[in-house]
Design a protein around this motif. Structure first.
Motif, mmCIF file in Angstrom:
data_model
loop_
_atom_site.group_PDB
_atom_site.id
_atom_site.type_symbol
_atom_site.label_atom_id
_atom_site.label_comp_id
_atom_site.label_asym_id
_atom_site.label_seq_id
_atom_site.Cartn_x
_atom_site.Cartn_y
_atom_site.Cartn_z
ATOM 1 N N ALA A 83 1.463 -1.593 0.507
ATOM 2 C CA ALA A 83 0.197 -0.274 -0.308
ATOM 3 C C ALA A 83 0.931 1.295 0.396
ATOM 4 O O ALA A 83 2.262 1.294 0.822
ATOM 5 C CB ALA A 83 -1.113 0.010 0.784
ATOM 6 N N PRO A 84 0.609 2.563 -0.608
ATOM 7 C CA PRO A 84 1.331 3.607 -0.582
ATOM 8 C C PRO A 84 1.520 4.216 1.307
ATOM 9 O O PRO A 84 0.793 4.194 1.880
ATOM 10 C CB PRO A 84 0.168 4.664 -1.376
ATOM 11 C CG PRO A 84 -0.779 3.425 -1.765
ATOM 12 C CD PRO A 84 -0.567 2.801 -0.999
ATOM 13 N N THR A 85 2.905 4.508 1.394
ATOM 14 C CA THR A 85 2.837 5.429 2.434
ATOM 15 C C THR A 85 2.064 6.481 3.079
ATOM 16 O O THR A 85 1.295 7.156 1.485
ATOM 17 C CB THR A 85 4.942 5.719 2.249
ATOM 18 O OG1 THR A 85 4.716 6.841 1.576
ATOM 19 C CG2 THR A 85 5.368 4.390 2.040
ATOM 20 N N PRO A 86 2.043 7.084 3.433
ATOM 21 C CA PRO A 86 0.922 7.713 4.586
ATOM 22 C C PRO A 86 1.976 8.834 3.215
ATOM 23 O O PRO A 86 0.481 10.344 2.640
ATOM 24 C CB PRO A 86 1.298 8.345 5.406
ATOM 25 C CG PRO A 86 1.486 6.608 6.152
ATOM 26 C CD PRO A 86 2.160 6.234 5.123
ATOM 27 N N GLU A 87 2.732 9.210 2.808
ATOM 28 C CA GLU A 87 3.365 10.441 2.263
ATOM 29 C C GLU A 87 2.622 10.241 0.696
ATOM 30 O O GLU A 87 2.385 11.573 0.144
ATOM 31 C CB GLU A 87 4.790 10.609 2.792
ATOM 32 C CG GLU A 87 4.670 11.090 3.701
ATOM 33 C CD GLU A 87 5.313 9.780 4.162
ATOM 34 O OE1 GLU A 87 5.512 9.913 5.428
ATOM 35 O OE2 GLU A 87 5.395 8.681 4.528
ATOM 36 N N ASP A 88 3.080 9.296 0.048
ATOM 37 C CA ASP A 88 2.160 8.823 -0.881
ATOM 38 C C ASP A 88 0.957 8.915 -1.526
ATOM 39 O O ASP A 88 0.689 9.214 -2.585
ATOM 40 C CB ASP A 88 2.756 7.269 -1.698
ATOM 41 C CG ASP A 88 4.765 7.425 -1.842
ATOM 42 O OD1 ASP A 88 5.333 7.699 -1.796
ATOM 43 O OD2 ASP A 88 5.441 6.070 -1.823
ATOM 44 N N ALA A 89 0.771 8.251 -0.503
ATOM 45 C CA ALA A 89 -1.275 8.537 -0.806
ATOM 46 C C ALA A 89 -1.414 9.431 -0.534
ATOM 47 O O ALA A 89 -2.435 10.410 -1.530
ATOM 48 C CB ALA A 89 -1.852 7.905 0.803
ATOM 49 N N ALA A 90 -0.866 9.896 0.035
ATOM 50 C CA ALA A 90 -1.343 12.469 -0.271
ATOM 51 C C ALA A 90 -1.071 12.692 -1.372
ATOM 52 O O ALA A 90 -1.920 13.639 -1.499
ATOM 53 C CB ALA A 90 -0.631 12.524 1.506
ATOM 54 N N ALA A 91 0.105 11.960 -1.995
ATOM 55 C CA ALA A 91 0.244 13.228 -3.351
ATOM 56 C C ALA A 91 -1.664 12.443 -4.198
ATOM 57 O O ALA A 91 -1.477 12.883 -5.117
ATOM 58 C CB ALA A 91 1.759 12.296 -3.786
ATOM 59 N N LEU A 92 -1.459 11.054 -3.626
ATOM 60 C CA LEU A 92 -1.980 10.644 -4.463
ATOM 61 C C LEU A 92 -3.310 11.247 -4.525
ATOM 62 O O LEU A 92 -4.391 11.484 -5.510
ATOM 63 C CB LEU A 92 -2.434 8.931 -4.230
ATOM 64 C CG LEU A 92 -0.895 7.859 -4.783
ATOM 65 C CD1 LEU A 92 -1.672 6.693 -4.558
ATOM 66 C CD2 LEU A 92 -1.588 8.013 -6.329
ATOM 67 N N ALA A 128 -3.750 14.513 -3.377
ATOM 68 C CA ALA A 128 -4.083 15.939 -4.484
ATOM 69 C C ALA A 128 -3.945 15.897 -5.747
ATOM 70 O O ALA A 128 -4.273 16.703 -6.567
ATOM 71 C CB ALA A 128 -2.376 16.011 -3.745
ATOM 72 N N ARG A 129 -4.230 14.509 -6.155
ATOM 73 C CA ARG A 129 -4.173 15.154 -7.388
ATOM 74 C C ARG A 129 -5.783 15.194 -7.704
ATOM 75 O O ARG A 129 -6.320 14.688 -7.109
ATOM 76 C CB ARG A 129 -3.819 13.705 -8.449
ATOM 77 C CG ARG A 129 -2.481 12.737 -7.960
ATOM 78 C CD ARG A 129 -2.188 11.374 -8.588
ATOM 79 N NE ARG A 129 -0.598 11.268 -8.490
ATOM 80 C CZ ARG A 129 -0.100 9.961 -9.506
ATOM 81 N NH1 ARG A 129 -0.893 8.682 -9.921
ATOM 82 N NH2 ARG A 129 1.209 9.759 -9.734
ATOM 83 N N PRO A 130 -5.892 15.272 -9.621
ATOM 84 C CA PRO A 130 -7.794 15.510 -9.528
ATOM 85 C C PRO A 130 -8.571 13.947 -9.429
ATOM 86 O O PRO A 130 -7.786 12.779 -9.912
ATOM 87 C CB PRO A 130 -7.156 16.260 -11.193
ATOM 88 C CG PRO A 130 -6.212 16.854 -11.364
ATOM 89 C CD PRO A 130 -5.061 15.593 -10.463
ATOM 90 N N ALA A 131 -9.470 14.655 -9.383
ATOM 91 C CA ALA A 131 -9.850 13.294 -9.085
ATOM 92 C C ALA A 131 -10.569 12.417 -10.236
ATOM 93 O O ALA A 131 -10.810 13.208 -11.267
ATOM 94 C CB ALA A 131 -11.714 13.919 -8.050
ATOM 95 N N THR A 132 -9.992 10.940 -10.076
ATOM 96 C CA THR A 132 -10.909 9.821 -11.402
ATOM 97 C C THR A 132 -11.739 9.012 -10.325
ATOM 98 O O THR A 132 -11.316 9.145 -9.450
ATOM 99 C CB THR A 132 -9.474 9.512 -11.528
ATOM 100 O OG1 THR A 132 -8.338 8.596 -10.531
ATOM 101 C CG2 THR A 132 -8.085 10.773 -11.960
#
Length: 246
Positions: free
Chosen positions: A229-238, A240-244
């Protein structure tokens, strides 16, 4: 208020649990008060969490009124059900009205369910929390019962195909001792304490979970436990991306 829709929905949910053979474990249900208002603050790892969060209150014979985004109430199928179960629509452009409605329900002796992370945690750890749960409990003079769910992400979560027909999945529902915020308390400090308790409950649910992922399914385990699973930092970056659409 009369509940004509909630009981048959509960029957349908119990039928689903039996068909799927969910191995459901509820621990700490005694913390849900048998009467009077209460906030249930639940972790969020799946699109199905409201079902299992509500189940965690059933040993106390309580019906949980969830705060949910207003788009769900506009859906042709889900909308009538949500209104019939007296859940609370949240319009983020006019959030004060839903907050006031939740406080009024709490003062009237209802149990209100909230997901203080606001969105699903892709990292399967507890994200930063919004302060609303603590503020409304303090204003209404009711306790907050922390709840953690684990296993529901294996059925349907962000970034993974849903598998609603998957059977024999263990589901853990852990509830902790209530917090009792009061007017005048530091809501930021109260929210930090709530997050700490949720993290402890979630960690215990993960440690006691009866199954380990196969190599191809390590996605449902958080990175700090050896999952992909993404790390908390990577999850936050995901996030922040435009909604999909997931």
């Amino acid at each position: 208020m009369a509940d004509f829709v909630y009981p048959p929905v509960l029957v349908a949910a119990r039928t689903m649990f039996r068909v799927l053979d969910n191995r459901i474990r509820i621990e700490g249900a005694q913390h849900v008060p048998a009467r009077g208002g209460a906030v249930i603050a639940c972790t969020h790892v799946s699109y199905l969490d409201f079902i299992y969060c509500g189940l965690g209150a059933r040993p106390a014979k309580r019906l949980v009124r969830f705060m949910a985004k207003h788009e769900i109430f506009a859906n042709r199928v889900a909308g009538p059900l949500m209104r019939g179960m007296h859940h609370i629509p949240v319009d983020r452009s006019a959030g004060q009205a839903s907050y006031d409605e939740a406080v009024a329900r709490l003062r009237a002796g209802e149990v209100v369910g909230v997901f203080p992370e606001a969105t699903i945690s892709r990292s399967f750890t507890v994200k930063a929390l919004k302060t609303g749960a603590v503020r409304m409990a303090a204003e209404a003079g009711v306790p907050i019962v922390p709840m953690a769910l684990w296993g529901t992400q294996r059925l349907w979560t962000k970034g993974q195909p849903k598998n609603l027909a998957r059977r024999h999945v263990p589901i853990s529902i852990l509830l902790g001792a209530p917090l009792h915020p009061a007017l005048g308390d530091d809501c930021e400090a109260g929210t930090a304490e709530l997050r700490s308790r949720l993290s402890e409950l979630l960690g215990r649910a993960q440690a006691d979970y009866p199954e380990s992922p196969t190599p191809s399914e390590r996605w449902w385990l958080p990175a700090h436990l050896g999952g992909t699973a993404p790390t908390p930092e990577d999850a936050a970056a995901l996030d922040a991306r435009p909604a999909t659409r997931d």
